[in-house]
Design a protein around this motif. Structure first.
Motif, PDB file in Angstrom:
ATOM      1  N   ASP A 113       0.989  -1.417   0.399  1.00 32.94           N
ATOM      2  CA  ASP A 113      -0.435   0.143   0.440  1.00 32.94           C
ATOM      3  C   ASP A 113       1.149   0.979  -0.647  1.00 32.94           C
ATOM      4  OD1 ASP A 113      -2.430  -1.810   0.235  1.00 32.94           O
ATOM      5  OD2 ASP A 113      -2.061  -1.803   2.833  1.00 32.94           O
ATOM      6  N   GLN A 114       0.313   2.691  -0.020  1.00 37.84           N
ATOM      7  CA  GLN A 114       1.095   4.111  -0.182  1.00 37.84           C
ATOM      8  C   GLN A 114       2.215   3.957  -0.704  1.00 37.84           C
ATOM      9  OE1 GLN A 114      -0.857   6.531   0.577  1.00 37.84           O
ATOM     10  NE2 GLN A 114      -2.707   4.758   1.587  1.00 37.84           N
ATOM     11  N   ASN A 115       2.395   3.040  -2.081  1.00 39.90           N
ATOM     12  CA  ASN A 115       4.110   3.274  -2.352  1.00 39.90           C
ATOM     13  C   ASN A 115       3.701   4.103  -4.396  1.00 39.90           C
ATOM     14  OD1 ASN A 115       5.315   1.044  -1.449  1.00 39.90           O
ATOM     15  ND2 ASN A 115       3.316  -0.297  -2.201  1.00 39.90           N
ATOM     16  N   ILE A 116       5.190   4.685  -3.856  1.00 39.24           N
ATOM     17  CA  ILE A 116       5.240   5.567  -5.297  1.00 39.24           C
ATOM     18  C   ILE A 116       6.000   5.022  -6.217  1.00 39.24           C
ATOM     19  CG2 ILE A 116       5.850   8.217  -5.975  1.00 39.24           C
ATOM     20  CD1 ILE A 116       4.852   8.995  -3.196  1.00 39.24           C
ATOM     21  N   PHE A 117       5.614   5.058  -7.273  1.00 34.71           N
ATOM     22  CA  PHE A 117       6.341   4.374  -8.712  1.00 34.71           C
ATOM     23  C   PHE A 117       6.094   5.200  -9.527  1.00 34.71           C
ATOM     24  CE2 PHE A 117       4.327   0.159  -7.659  1.00 34.71           C
ATOM     25  CZ  PHE A 117       5.538   0.097  -6.197  1.00 34.71           C
ATOM     26  N   GLN A 118       7.492   6.328 -10.315  1.00 39.18           N
ATOM     27  CA  GLN A 118       7.588   7.154 -10.862  1.00 39.18           C
ATOM     28  C   GLN A 118       7.676   6.360 -12.669  1.00 39.18           C
ATOM     29  OE1 GLN A 118      10.368   9.889  -9.919  1.00 39.18           O
ATOM     30  NE2 GLN A 118       9.242  10.470  -7.950  1.00 39.18           N
TER      31      GLN A 118
END
Length: 262
Positions: A113-118
């Motif tokens: 949860d709540q991961n940021i992948f650019q």
């Protein structure tokens, strides 16, 4: 089953059997195959392909041109059942690729949860990604990588298959990892070497002063005094009863098979 409150562009193709929850938005020119499940409030941008046994939780955002749930790139894959499980609240940047698992890796690629992948991030088959992680532009995880909670990868990082990136660790831009990175360690270079403690990691800042001192002590044993890993493991076992945060180190060394960066 498609919720009546979902919004789907007329140019997108949704195969029979797809489950789309309330208030989901699917942009134009997407393709979503049978077996996909998308949770409430998720937003799928244009030109996204979602395949196979793929479960996407609530409030995720998937950028345009991404490929989600495609079959593994592992040449041993022979069509066996495999899945991709994505949690809640993740930001997946444009042109990212997330693959399903393989039989050899348990069959499931998991994203927490709540991961940021650019933009342009690649997550290979059978990876296990925790919660609150981040990956910079065009960084990639080969198959079977474990990425711990609150870990951070800069841009253009590469992690070799079967490696572990520990809780709260930080890989600076252009880092290539071929061995395991212990919790809270900053690493950089090709091949990665330790550069200090990631004292800005949320898990580190939430620790009390004594726990932070213990983590610095472990780093000193590993990288300044160059004490053997087996000796450090005994020290971790001794201290973990009093300091629960060290359970993360116990777990790391229990799972580590490739040796740690030096």
């Amino acid at each position: 089953m498609i919720s009546s409150s979902a919004t789907i562009a007329a140019s997108s193709i949704i195969e029979p059997g797809v489950v789309i929850g309330p208030h989901v938005v699917v942009g134009p020119f997407c393709f979503i195959s049978t077996g996909v499940r998308i949770g409430e409030g998720s937003v799928i941008a244009s030109h996204v392909v979602i395949n196979g046994d793929t479960s996407i939780g609530r409030e995720n955002r998937i950028g345009m041109g991404s490929s989600i749930g495609e079959v593994s790139q592992d040449l041993k894959y022979n069509g066996e059942a495999a899945s991709l499980d994505i949690g809640d609240g993740n930001e997946i940047g444009r042109h990212s690729t997330l693959h399903r698992g393989t039989e050899q890796g348990g069959g499931v690629t998991r994203i927490g949860d709540q991961n940021i992948f650019q933009a342009g991030v690649h997550i290979g088959h059978d990876c296990q990604v925790g919660n609150h992680t981040s990956m910079g532009d065009h960084s990639g995880l080969a198959g079977h990588v474990m990425l711990g909670d609150y870990s951070q990868l800069g841009a253009l990082c590469a992690v070799h298959q079967f490696c572990i990136v520990g809780t709260g660790s930080l890989l600076l831009d252009n880092t290539c990892v071929v061995q395991d990175v212990p919790p809270f360690v900053v690493a950089s270079g090709n091949r990665a070497v330790p550069r200090g403690i990631n004292e800005r990691a949320l898990a580190f800042t939430r620790a009390n002063a004594v726990e932070r001192k213990v983590i610095r002590h472990l780093y000193d044993l590993l990288y300044h005094q160059q004490v053997a890993a087996d000796v450090v493991k005994l020290e971790i076992e001794r201290l973990s009863a009093e300091h629960p945060i060290l359970c993360q180190f116990n777990d790391f060394f229990t799972r580590s098979t490739r040796g740690i960066i030096r």
